[in-house]
Scaffold this motif. Structure first.
Motif, PDB file in Angstrom:
ATOM      1  N   ARG A  80     -63.659  -4.263 -18.846  1.00  0.00           N
ATOM      2  CA  ARG A  80     -62.877  -3.122 -18.889  1.00  0.00           C
ATOM      3  C   ARG A  80     -61.776  -3.204 -20.173  1.00  0.00           C
ATOM      4  NH1 ARG A  80     -62.351  -5.096 -13.476  1.00  0.00           N
ATOM      5  NH2 ARG A  80     -60.176  -6.320 -13.825  1.00  0.00           N
ATOM      6  N   LEU A  98     -52.573  10.881 -18.375  1.00  0.00           N
ATOM      7  CA  LEU A  98     -52.147   9.567 -18.268  1.00  0.00           C
ATOM      8  C   LEU A  98     -53.262   8.538 -17.755  1.00  0.00           C
ATOM      9  CD1 LEU A  98     -48.491  10.155 -17.223  1.00  0.00           C
ATOM     10  CD2 LEU A  98     -49.415   9.344 -19.067  1.00  0.00           C
ATOM     11  N   ALA A  99     -54.122   9.101 -16.888  1.00  0.00           N
ATOM     12  CA  ALA A  99     -55.222   8.358 -16.457  1.00  0.00           C
ATOM     13  C   ALA A  99     -56.082   7.583 -17.420  1.00  0.00           C
ATOM     14  CB  ALA A  99     -56.172   9.354 -15.849  1.00  0.00           C
ATOM     15  N   GLY A 100     -55.961   8.149 -18.564  1.00  0.00           N
ATOM     16  CA  GLY A 100     -56.524   7.318 -19.973  1.00  0.00           C
ATOM     17  C   GLY A 100     -55.764   6.196 -20.340  1.00  0.00           C
ATOM     18  N   MET A 146     -64.183   8.512 -23.762  1.00  0.00           N
ATOM     19  CA  MET A 146     -65.459   9.206 -23.354  1.00  0.00           C
ATOM     20  C   MET A 146     -65.043  10.700 -22.753  1.00  0.00           C
ATOM     21  SD  MET A 146     -68.890   8.310 -21.543  1.00  0.00           S
ATOM     22  CE  MET A 146     -70.174   9.172 -21.485  1.00  0.00           C
ATOM     23  N   ARG A 153     -63.837  -1.282 -22.360  1.00  0.00           N
ATOM     24  CA  ARG A 153     -63.959   0.008 -22.334  1.00  0.00           C
ATOM     25  C   ARG A 153     -62.835   0.822 -22.437  1.00  0.00           C
ATOM     26  NH1 ARG A 153     -66.580   0.166 -16.191  1.00  0.00           N
ATOM     27  NH2 ARG A 153     -68.854   0.142 -16.735  1.00  0.00           N
ATOM     28  N   ARG A 154     -61.413   0.195 -22.603  1.00  0.00           N
ATOM     29  CA  ARG A 154     -60.316   0.797 -22.968  1.00  0.00           C
ATOM     30  C   ARG A 154     -60.332   1.450 -24.473  1.00  0.00           C
ATOM     31  NH1 ARG A 154     -55.702  -3.288 -21.747  1.00  0.00           N
ATOM     32  NH2 ARG A 154     -56.206  -3.990 -23.843  1.00  0.00           N
ATOM     33  N   ARG A 210     -57.355  12.942 -22.226  1.00  0.00           N
ATOM     34  CA  ARG A 210     -57.261  11.659 -21.634  1.00  0.00           C
ATOM     35  C   ARG A 210     -57.975  10.654 -22.398  1.00  0.00           C
ATOM     36  NH1 ARG A 210     -60.601  12.360 -16.042  1.00  0.00           N
ATOM     37  NH2 ARG A 210     -62.282  12.580 -17.503  1.00  0.00           N
ATOM     38  N   LEU A 262     -55.080   3.917 -17.793  1.00  0.00           N
ATOM     39  CA  LEU A 262     -55.199   3.042 -16.832  1.00  0.00           C
ATOM     40  C   LEU A 262     -55.553   1.855 -17.104  1.00  0.00           C
ATOM     41  CD1 LEU A 262     -56.846   5.323 -13.903  1.00  0.00           C
ATOM     42  CD2 LEU A 262     -54.513   4.329 -13.945  1.00  0.00           C
ATOM     43  N   GLY A 263     -56.366   1.597 -18.116  1.00  0.00           N
ATOM     44  CA  GLY A 263     -56.785   0.082 -18.655  1.00  0.00           C
ATOM     45  C   GLY A 263     -55.329  -0.565 -19.143  1.00  0.00           C
ATOM     46  N   TYR A 264     -54.531   0.097 -19.389  1.00  0.00           N
ATOM     47  CA  TYR A 264     -53.387  -0.555 -20.158  1.00  0.00           C
ATOM     48  C   TYR A 264     -52.084  -1.076 -19.040  1.00  0.00           C
ATOM     49  CZ  TYR A 264     -55.521   0.587 -24.266  1.00  0.00           C
ATOM     50  OH  TYR A 264     -56.493   1.003 -25.385  1.00  0.00           O
ATOM     51  N   VAL A 265     -51.797   0.038 -17.903  1.00  0.00           N
ATOM     52  CA  VAL A 265     -50.723  -0.291 -17.124  1.00  0.00           C
ATOM     53  C   VAL A 265     -51.138  -1.215 -15.927  1.00  0.00           C
ATOM     54  CG1 VAL A 265     -49.734   1.979 -17.781  1.00  0.00           C
ATOM     55  CG2 VAL A 265     -51.400   1.772 -15.689  1.00  0.00           C
ATOM     56  N   GLN A 317     -56.518   6.635 -24.550  1.00  0.00           N
ATOM     57  CA  GLN A 317     -56.980   5.081 -24.544  1.00  0.00           C
ATOM     58  C   GLN A 317     -56.841   4.502 -26.137  1.00  0.00           C
ATOM     59  OE1 GLN A 317     -60.693   6.636 -21.960  1.00  0.00           O
ATOM     60  NE2 GLN A 317     -61.148   4.615 -22.851  1.00  0.00           N
TER      61      GLN A 317
END
Lengths: 268, 269, 269
Positions: free
Chosen positions: A75, A101-103, A83, A78-79, A158, A105-108, A162
């Motif tokens: 994960r 903001l869903a972009g 894509m 992937r951040r 999005r 998701l890997g950070y928050v 990332q």
């Protein structure tokens, strides 16, 4: 730098879709990958961020081996790989801002994600990027109220949220009408240079590939059969890639027909 | 909504709330909390009795395992009666639902008849079959007759409603065609309306047979015949191993019946 | 509907096929035989059947006019019924959602969870509310707790099954996109799955609440609280005019419930 070597993917016991593919992308260049449907373009892209599990081979992004990664490590990696999808893959019932903001998701953390309390820096970055592509005024609109081109811009933003080290675009224009798809290609091209980001674009439209990318890679039956500058991509290369495939003419030239099909499919 | 023009002011964004009006939003939360307090406060819980629950549960489940199929004769008799009730009630119910559906269809029934038909359907749908069963038991005595009457009413309510909706949606051209050749009211019904709804009726009857079988297992609890009575007796006599055997059989029968009914409906449709 | 009618019309044309005709006759023959068996074998004292209309109208006459003297008690019991239905529906959500998550093929963590989920759903659905109530009254004693638990145990299967189907029908593409951003499983659920099943969730819960109001009117007949307790009492003491009042009250309650659910559906969806 992205280094793919001896990449093999086979589904079940079928013939492999990718046959020992090698590809190296250096620096911030825009690379287009052309090939007929079923040539393995989409599979190759999805092997890079492991949405598809490669059967064997090696994929290295800036020195990190991606093929063996699992769980949290995967994960985290992937951040760094943005894509953009053919069908936009937005969450229709959420607002544009939430999709963008869903972009992050890997950070928050999970609490921030669920309550939508993103850090101030993320929100500012979101507004900057949305302004850059001209969708900032839609921030609180629902994603499904936008037109196809606008939706794809949301998809691009999005992915950029990332802070990716590489951007993958899987047929980003195939669901759009010709004019909009030109705009999206232009956008990807200029963003790549502004952010000095390597971009890999799967594309059907050879004319656009030649106009907006610096390097063309041709795939056929899971093998690379062309790799070079757009200038060197002539009749021979085209025949080698599409020759003997019945629908080839249509796919290269009749882009509007395809695009209506794509939109209709998307709206269902 | 619109972001401020000058970029040096830090821009913020919050998710637009689901309910825009803050008074309504917080009002709803308050209402929910008040309701929960009211509901829990006003319900009579007998905590003393409830606290005995766990040992009792242990006793019931301990007594219930392994389920005993020793008195399978009683089990089979009960199920046979349930089947008979379900079959006869489905037949009667589906047949009777046709006139009631015609009465309750706005496009084929005159206004007063329509209101009457709707009222019958609404009333028979409002009552849970068990309540209807208790009334029929009071009227005609214990036994399968009360069960059949109950499930007939239940079927009329359910099938009648769907069928009435179906009639309201029929292709009106065929009806006009029949009227144009000078057919009377009933001839029009038979030739222009029924052919359009009958295929659906067959599927509905299969569905209804399945749900009548389910319902016939419970109407017995209030004395309207079938396996429900046997179950109630077993529970009443603390015969938990037999009760669990009945329960398991009911589950098995319902699953099989659901499978068959689904298969038949797929074949027909 | 139009499509449907078209498909049916097609079928009519094909019905002169020989094999289908044989199947039709066989099905008819079997139906007739089964009905014949049911009529001959069922344990009914036939003279009672012919007397049934008399008995029923007799009972009807004894109920008229309804006696409103216990209206206050009835209203309280109705409120209790609504509380049982509402609280049980609300509590069910917390159980049904995780179950539907593991019972949906595309989100279940592994095969064992899938089968566990399906087992929970099937066993919940195949046991009728009133049978659950019987069990919980035996465990926790008569009262509203048994009623709430009974409604919950039946609703888990209903809400869980429909939610599971809603989860299985989601668009996969947003899930893929969220995975590509490096989001964990929980975040993928929160962003890609929850928003997609939200409308189905509200529709299902509202539907089940409506059904639960009907179901909770009978809980009292086995001692699990609500209006059924008063109904049973009135029937046991042959207070038929009071019974009539209670029945009218139940119809009013069910109609109000339907109106409220209709309103909610329009507001929320």
């Amino acid at each position: 730098m992205l280094e793919i070597s001896k990449l093999v993917k086979r589904y079940g016991r079928d013939k492999p879709v990718l046959k020992e593919l090698d590809l190296t992308v250096e620096g911030s260049s825009v690379v287009s990958i052309v090939g007929a449907s079923g040539a393995g373009k989409s599979t190759m892209l999805r092997c890079i961020n492991r949405l598809v599990e490669p059967t064997s081979g090696s994929i290295k992004l800036n020195g990190t081996e991606l093929v063996r990664l699992k769980g949290r490590e995967l994960r985290r990696t992937r951040r760094k790989i943005g894509m953009v999808f053919q069908g936009f893959n937005l969450i229709d019932r959420l607002t544009v801002m939430e999709n963008v903001l869903a972009g992050r998701l890997g950070y928050v953390n999970l609490f921030q994600a669920i309550t939508r309390r993103y850090p101030q820096s993320d929100i500012e970055r979101a507004f900057q990027l949305m302004e850059r592509v001209g969708i900032a005024h839609y921030a609180n609109k629902r994603a499904d109220e936008l037109s196809g081109g606008e939706r794809q811009r949301v998809g691009v933003v999005r992915a950029l949220m990332q802070e990716p080290e590489i951007l993958l675009a899987d047929e980003p224009t195939a669901s759009l009408d010709p004019r909009t798809s030109e705009q999206i290609m232009k956008l990807l091209h200029s963003l790549a240079h502004e952010l000095s980001l390597p971009v890999l674009i799967n594309i059907h439209n050879v004319a656009q590939a030649k106009a907006y990318t610096e390097r063309i890679v041709g795939l056929r039956h899971g093998r690379m059969i062309f790799d070079g500058a757009p200038a060197g991509f002539g009749k021979e290369a085209l025949d080698a890639i599409y020759g003997g495939i019945e629908t080839a003419e249509e796919e290269i030239t009749a882009e509007p027909g395809r695009s209506t099909q794509g939109v209709a499919h998307d709206s269902t | 909504m619109t972001p401020p023009d000058h970029a040096d002011v830090p821009r913020t964004w919050r998710k637009p709330p689901f309910i825009a009006n803050p008074a309504l939003r917080y009002g709803l939360w308050l209402a929910v909390i008040v309701y929960l307090i009211w509901a829990f406060g006003s319900l009579p819980f007998n905590w003393e009795r409830i606290s005995e629950g766990l040992p009792r549960a242990a006793r019931i489940f301990g007594g219930g395992f392994p389920p005993s199929f020793e008195r399978s004769g009683l089990l089979i008799t009960g199920f046979k009666e349930s089947f008979q009730i379900a079959i006869l009630a489905t037949l009667l119910g589906v047949a009777l639902s046709i006139p009631f559906a015609v009465m309750a269809a706005r496009n084929v029934a005159p206004k007063p008849i329509y209101l009457l038909g709707r009222a019958v359907i609404i009333v028979s749908r409002s009552f849970h079959p068990v309540i209807v069963a208790i009334l029929f038991v009071a009227a005609v005595g214990f036994g399968p007759l009360a069960g059949i009457l109950t499930l007939t009413v239940y079927s009329i309510g359910f099938v009648g409603k769907l069928l009435a909706e179906e009639i309201e949606e029929i292709d009106w051209g065929q009806v006009e065609a029949m009227k144009a050749v000078g057919a009377g009211y009933f001839a029009t019904l038979v030739y222009a309306v029924f052919p359009q709804i009958l295929p659906r009726q067959v599927g509905l009857s299969m569905y209804q047979l399945d749900s009548n079988l389910r319902a016939s297992a419970v109407v017995g609890i209030v004395g309207a015949g079938g396996i429900g009575g046997t179950l109630m007796n077993a529970f009443g006599r603390y015969d938990y191993d037999f009760a669990f055997a009945i329960l398991l059989t009911i589950i098995a029968v319902i699953l099989v019946s659901e499978g068959i009914s689904g298969w038949v409906r797929k074949k027909i449709w | 509907m139009v499509d449907h009618a078209g498909a049916m019309a097609d079928r009519v044309w094909r019905r002169y096929d020989r094999k289908q005709r044989l199947t039709r006759y066989a099905a008819l023959l079997i139906t007739v035989m089964v009905v014949y068996w049911a009529v001959r074998d069922i344990d009914i004292f036939w003279p009672w059947v012919w007397d049934a209309p008399n008995q029923i109208s007799n009972l009807g006459a004894r109920m008229w006019p309804p006696d409103p003297s216990r209206l206050a008690a009835i209203t309280n019991a109705l409120l209790e019924t609504v509380h049982i239905a509402t609280l049980a529906t609300a509590l069910t959500i917390f159980i049904a959602l995780p179950v539907s998550y593991i019972a949906a093929q595309n989100t279940t963590p592994n095969r064992a969870c899938l089968w566990l989920g399906r087992f929970i759903l099937v066993s919940s659905r195949s046991v009728n509310t009133i049978i659950w109530a019987l069990l919980f009254v035996a465990i926790f004693g008569p009262g509203v707790l048994a009623g709430i638990l009974a409604i919950m145990f039946r609703s888990v299967g209903f809400i869980g099954k429909l939610m599971g189907e809603a989860i299985e029908e989601i668009d996969r593409r947003p899930v893929e996109a969220m995975e590509a951003t490096g989001a964990s499983k929980a975040k993928v659920i929160a962003y890609a799955i929850v928003p997609q099943v939200m409308p189905a969730f509200f529709a299902i819960v509202i539907l089940r609440w409506d059904i639960n109001i009907r179901e909770s009117t009978v809980l009292g007949l086995v001692g699990a609280g609500g209006i059924g307790v008063i109904l049973q009492g009135a029937i046991d003491t042959f207070a038929w005019p009071t019974v009539a009042t209670i029945l009218i009250a139940i119809i009013v309650l069910v109609l109000i419930g339907e109106a409220v659910t209709g309103l909610l559906r329009r507001k929320v969806l």
